[in-house]
Design a protein around this motif. Structure first.
Motif, PDB file in Angstrom:
ATOM      1  N   ARG A   1       0.826  -1.210   0.000  1.00 34.85           N
ATOM      2  CA  ARG A   1       0.000   0.000   0.000  1.00 34.85           C
ATOM      3  C   ARG A   1       0.858   1.256   0.000  1.00 34.85           C
ATOM      4  O   ARG A   1       0.529   2.230  -0.672  1.00 34.85           O
ATOM      5  N   GLU A   2       1.946   1.235   0.755  1.00 38.32           N
ATOM      6  CA  GLU A   2       2.769   2.433   0.902  1.00 38.32           C
ATOM      7  C   GLU A   2       3.490   2.803  -0.394  1.00 38.32           C
ATOM      8  O   GLU A   2       3.593   3.977  -0.739  1.00 38.32           O
ATOM      9  N   THR A   3       3.966   1.807  -1.128  1.00 34.31           N
ATOM     10  CA  THR A   3       4.776   2.079  -2.329  1.00 34.31           C
ATOM     11  C   THR A   3       4.053   1.779  -3.634  1.00 34.31           C
ATOM     12  O   THR A   3       4.553   2.150  -4.698  1.00 34.31           O
ATOM     13  N   ALA A   4       2.919   1.083  -3.577  1.00 39.83           N
ATOM     14  CA  ALA A   4       2.183   0.606  -4.755  1.00 39.83           C
ATOM     15  C   ALA A   4       3.008  -0.387  -5.572  1.00 39.83           C
ATOM     16  O   ALA A   4       2.713  -0.653  -6.731  1.00 39.83           O
ATOM     17  N   CYS A   5       4.027  -0.986  -4.965  1.00 42.82           N
ATOM     18  CA  CYS A   5       4.903  -1.948  -5.630  1.00 42.82           C
ATOM     19  C   CYS A   5       4.228  -3.322  -5.653  1.00 42.82           C
ATOM     20  O   CYS A   5       3.725  -3.797  -4.630  1.00 42.82           O
ATOM     21  N   PHE A   6       4.226  -3.958  -6.847  1.00 45.31           N
ATOM     22  CA  PHE A   6       3.703  -5.314  -6.996  1.00 45.31           C
ATOM     23  C   PHE A   6       4.652  -6.279  -6.292  1.00 45.31           C
ATOM     24  O   PHE A   6       5.849  -6.300  -6.579  1.00 45.31           O
ATOM     25  N   VAL A   7       4.120  -7.064  -5.347  1.00 46.24           N
ATOM     26  CA  VAL A   7       4.966  -7.987  -4.585  1.00 46.24           C
ATOM     27  C   VAL A   7       4.613  -9.452  -4.805  1.00 46.24           C
ATOM     28  O   VAL A   7       5.398 -10.330  -4.454  1.00 46.24           O
ATOM     29  N   GLY A   8       3.421  -9.722  -5.352  1.00 44.18           N
ATOM     30  CA  GLY A   8       3.040 -11.110  -5.565  1.00 44.18           C
ATOM     31  C   GLY A   8       1.572 -11.266  -5.867  1.00 44.18           C
ATOM     32  O   GLY A   8       0.908 -10.316  -6.308  1.00 44.18           O
ATOM     33  N   GLN A   9       1.078 -12.457  -5.614  1.00 47.64           N
ATOM     34  CA  GLN A   9      -0.336 -12.736  -5.837  1.00 47.64           C
ATOM     35  C   GLN A   9      -0.857 -13.681  -4.770  1.00 47.64           C
ATOM     36  O   GLN A   9      -0.108 -14.430  -4.154  1.00 47.64           O
ATOM     37  N   CYS A  10      -2.166 -13.614  -4.576  1.00 47.72           N
ATOM     38  CA  CYS A  10      -2.860 -14.522  -3.682  1.00 47.72           C
ATOM     39  C   CYS A  10      -4.020 -15.104  -4.481  1.00 47.72           C
ATOM     40  O   CYS A  10      -4.679 -14.386  -5.242  1.00 47.72           O
ATOM     41  N   LEU A  11      -4.246 -16.399  -4.333  1.00 52.07           N
ATOM     42  CA  LEU A  11      -5.216 -17.107  -5.154  1.00 52.07           C
ATOM     43  C   LEU A  11      -6.311 -17.725  -4.308  1.00 52.07           C
ATOM     44  O   LEU A  11      -6.059 -18.214  -3.208  1.00 52.07           O
TER      45      LEU A  11
END
Length: 181
Positions: free
Chosen positions: A68-78
């Protein structure tokens, strides 16, 4: 499309143009360590089409996870049907740089709550390779007890499962925030 928020993360369905984000996960054999070859952009595009149809039909699918703080994509949840049983399965994949920060637990807790409360799923399962001790620890933190072993993709997996009523009776339910649409 449902966007979910945790203290540190935003989970939202992938946009059709975000195949490169997904490919950055499936193309990294440190993340998708059971694969023999890295996933391609074309494969990521096909997966996004499949998950979009699943999401539209069932409310389940793949959520891209961003800080949330950086808007950086870190992964996914399924949250998707387990091919071997059809039951809703929870899972996750995070970039190597994002591992070890508690993101998998945080995102999966949020999606578990969404599955049980938002989608009223009666049961959610997970499958974990027996030597994946980190993911087994996440299952314990989520409250999913080990049930049995199961063959998936020609590999032995530990099978974990939690019923909705047991989840609702637990005192460790996370609070999730859904932004206004």
């Amino acid at each position: 499309m449902t966007t979910l928020l945790t203290q540190r993360l935003q989970l939202r369905p992938y946009k059709p143009t975000e195949a490169p984000l997904l490919q950055s996960l499936i193309g990294d054999l440190r993340v998708y360590f059971w694969r023999k070859e890295p996933g391609t952009l074309a494969e990521a595009e096909a997966l996004l089409i499949k998950t979009r149809h699943l999401y539209e039909a069932t409310g389940m699918g793949a959520w891209a996870v961003f800080e949330r703080e950086t808007a950086c994509f870190v992964g996914q949840c399924l949250l998707q049907p387990l091919p071997e049983t059809g039951e809703p399965e929870i899972g996750y994949h995070f970039h190597v740089a994002a591992q070890g920060k508690g993101y998998a637990t945080e995102a999966a807790k949020c999606l578990l709550a969404h599955g049980f409360r938002g989608l009223s799923l009666p049961r959610i399962v997970a499958v974990v390779l027996p030597d994946n001790l980190s993911s087994q620890a996440v299952m314990r933190k989520l409250g999913l007890p080990y049930v049995k072993d199961l063959m998936k993709a020609e590999m032995l997996h530990n099978y974990f499962a939690l019923n909705q009523q047991d989840y609702l009776n637990s005192s460790s339910q996370p609070s999730i925030k859904q932004p206004q649409k």
